[in-house]
Design an enzyme around this catalytic site. Structure first.
Site, PDB file in Angstrom:
ATOM      1  N   TYR A 142      22.327  23.505 115.363  1.00 44.40           N
ATOM      2  CA  TYR A 142      22.752  24.880 115.647  1.00 44.40           C
ATOM      3  C   TYR A 142      21.884  25.514 116.729  1.00 44.40           C
ATOM      4  O   TYR A 142      22.337  26.375 117.472  1.00 44.40           O
ATOM      5  CB  TYR A 142      22.626  25.749 114.397  1.00 44.40           C
ATOM      6  CG  TYR A 142      23.819  25.740 113.474  1.00 44.40           C
ATOM      7  CD1 TYR A 142      24.305  24.558 112.938  1.00 44.40           C
ATOM      8  CD2 TYR A 142      24.442  26.933 113.123  1.00 44.40           C
ATOM      9  CE1 TYR A 142      25.378  24.560 112.080  1.00 44.40           C
ATOM     10  CE2 TYR A 142      25.515  26.943 112.250  1.00 44.40           C
ATOM     11  CZ  TYR A 142      25.975  25.759 111.735  1.00 44.40           C
ATOM     12  OH  TYR A 142      27.036  25.780 110.881  1.00 44.40           O
ATOM     13  N   ASP A 247      25.505  23.941 105.852  1.00 44.65           N
ATOM     14  CA  ASP A 247      26.691  24.759 106.117  1.00 44.65           C
ATOM     15  C   ASP A 247      27.891  24.159 105.393  1.00 44.65           C
ATOM     16  O   ASP A 247      28.639  24.853 104.695  1.00 44.65           O
ATOM     17  CB  ASP A 247      26.944  24.816 107.629  1.00 44.65           C
ATOM     18  CG  ASP A 247      28.185  25.617 107.965  1.00 44.65           C
ATOM     19  OD1 ASP A 247      28.363  26.701 107.374  1.00 44.65           O
ATOM     20  OD2 ASP A 247      28.986  25.166 108.804  1.00 44.65           O
ATOM     21  N   ASP A 251      29.712  25.403 101.493  1.00 44.90           N
ATOM     22  CA  ASP A 251      31.123  25.777 101.313  1.00 44.90           C
ATOM     23  C   ASP A 251      31.734  24.971 100.171  1.00 44.90           C
ATOM     24  O   ASP A 251      32.477  25.500  99.348  1.00 44.90           O
ATOM     25  CB  ASP A 251      31.925  25.520 102.597  1.00 44.90           C
ATOM     26  CG  ASP A 251      32.047  26.767 103.462  1.00 44.90           C
ATOM     27  OD1 ASP A 251      31.160  27.637 103.380  1.00 44.90           O
ATOM     28  OD2 ASP A 251      33.036  26.871 104.219  1.00 44.90           O
TER      29      ASP A 251
END
Ligand code: IPM
Ligand code: MG
Length: 356
Positions: A142, A247, A251
């Protein structure tokens, strides 16, 4: 106590859910004799529309000067065509980086009153789901350089994934400290069979584990972890992993509980100032219709009370009010099930306030 809270309402359902969370914070402040001052910090698509950038400097300053930051959600299809450096998400990444928020904590817990909403097979759900994902938040791919260039007549894109030992060590400590307060089991997730960053991750986490002889450490490859999470989530207590894996897995973790609208998250650095938000997105399809579930944001506000302001009794009071509302059968659309009483975002907020 007096506290200043920077408020990022964001896009989509963000303003609605943040409004309810502030209402709950105020009810709690009145009961316990605190004063909260809220300062607006526009970020996301709405900031692109108003200021041309997803995170104006003034918003960043407001966040850096506050005691803590409460966030709804950012993004939406309206800004999908923005150049990647100016997307709403960029504002969030810049904020995380500027605030030094290297650890992101996302609890995945199945509320006993909501087990019917769990999409897993009943015998798997019956074993319970109660674990925490600790995600590294300001390193890895990221925050590596991103580029797209023309090579041999075609486009070639590159994203750099890098980790230094200190970045791994500090987030590993967050996970081990947390495990000490829970069931004392850390699962570190990587792809050490392929990636150098993962090999360094595994080695560094193992070194940190030596400081915590009372905590059990296990390593798992990320592909296996994705599978184990649906096969038997009861095996997990604290998961620690790098940014991109975290990430994705967080989820998945929220989805298996059946109540993505209920899950808060905290992002912290070295100090007590954090960024608190629900883990769900801006849900533009239901924005402005009073349909969103504000509980994730309200529980994020409770996390802020607990971790940034050291107000444990106040946080307990908010969480107990949420539990009570669920026990009383009130549900937003996302968790309705067969027997619940359907309420909108505003009414859910008001039912929780009444129980504080
Ligand atoms: C999250 C979100 C963000 C992320 C996006 C909006 C940049 O998916 O908080 O998990 O990928 O970190
Ligand atoms: Mg995500």
């Amino acid at each position: 106590m007096n506290k200043t809270i920077a408020v990022i309402r964001g896009d989509g359902i963000g303003p609605e859910i943040v409004g309810e969370a502030i209402g709950v914070l105020d009810a709690m402040a009145a009961k316990f004799g605190h004063t909260f001052t809220y300062q607006e910090a526009p970020m996301g698509g709405n900031a692109i529309d108003a200021f041309g950038v997803p995170l104006p400097d003034s918003s960043l300053e407001t966040c850096l000067a506050a005691d803590s930051v409460l966030l709804g959600a950012v993004g939406g299809p309206k800004w999908d065509s923005q150049p990647s450096a100016n997307r709403p998400e960029r504002g969030l990444l810049k904020l995380r980086g500027a605030m030094g928020l290297y650890s992101n904590v996302r609890p995945a817990r199945m509320f006993s009153d909501l087990s019917a909403a769990c999409p897993l097979r009943a015998d798997i759900a019956a074993r319970g789901i109660d674990f925490v994902v600790v995600r590294e938040l300001i390193g890895g791919v990221y925050f590596g350089s991103h580029s797209t260039e023309e090579v041999d007549g075609e486009q070639k894109a590159t994203d750099i994934m890098a980790y230094s030992e200190h970045e791994i060590r500090r987030v590993a400590r967050v996970a081990f400290d947390m495990a000490r307060k829970r069931r004392k089991r850390v699962t570190s997730i990587d792809k050490a069979n392929v990636l150098d960053t993962s090999r360094l991750w595994r080695k560094t986490v193992t070194e940190v584990a030596a400081e915590y002889p009372d905590v059990e450490l296990r390593h798992m490859y990320v592909d296996n972890a994705a599978m184990q999470m649906v096969r038997d989530p009861s095996q997990f207590d604290v998961i620690v992993t790098e940014n991109l894996f975290g990430d994705i897995l967080s989820d998945e973790a929220s989805q298996i509980t059946g109540s993505i609208g209920m899950i808060p998250s905290s992002s912290m650095g070295d100090g007590t100032r954090g960024l608190y938000e629900p883990i769900h997105g801006s849900a533009p399809d239901i924005a402005g219709q009073d349909k969103a579930n504000p509980i994730g944001t309200i529980l994020a506000a409770a996390m802020m009370l607990r971790y940034s302001f050291d107000m444990a009794a106040e946080a307990d009071a908010v969480e107990a009010a949420v539990d009570k509302v669920l026990k009383d059968g009130y549900r937003c659309g996302d968790i309705l099930g067969e027997s619940g009483t359907l309420v909108g975002c505003r009414e859910m907020g008001s039912l929780i306030r009444q129980r504080i």
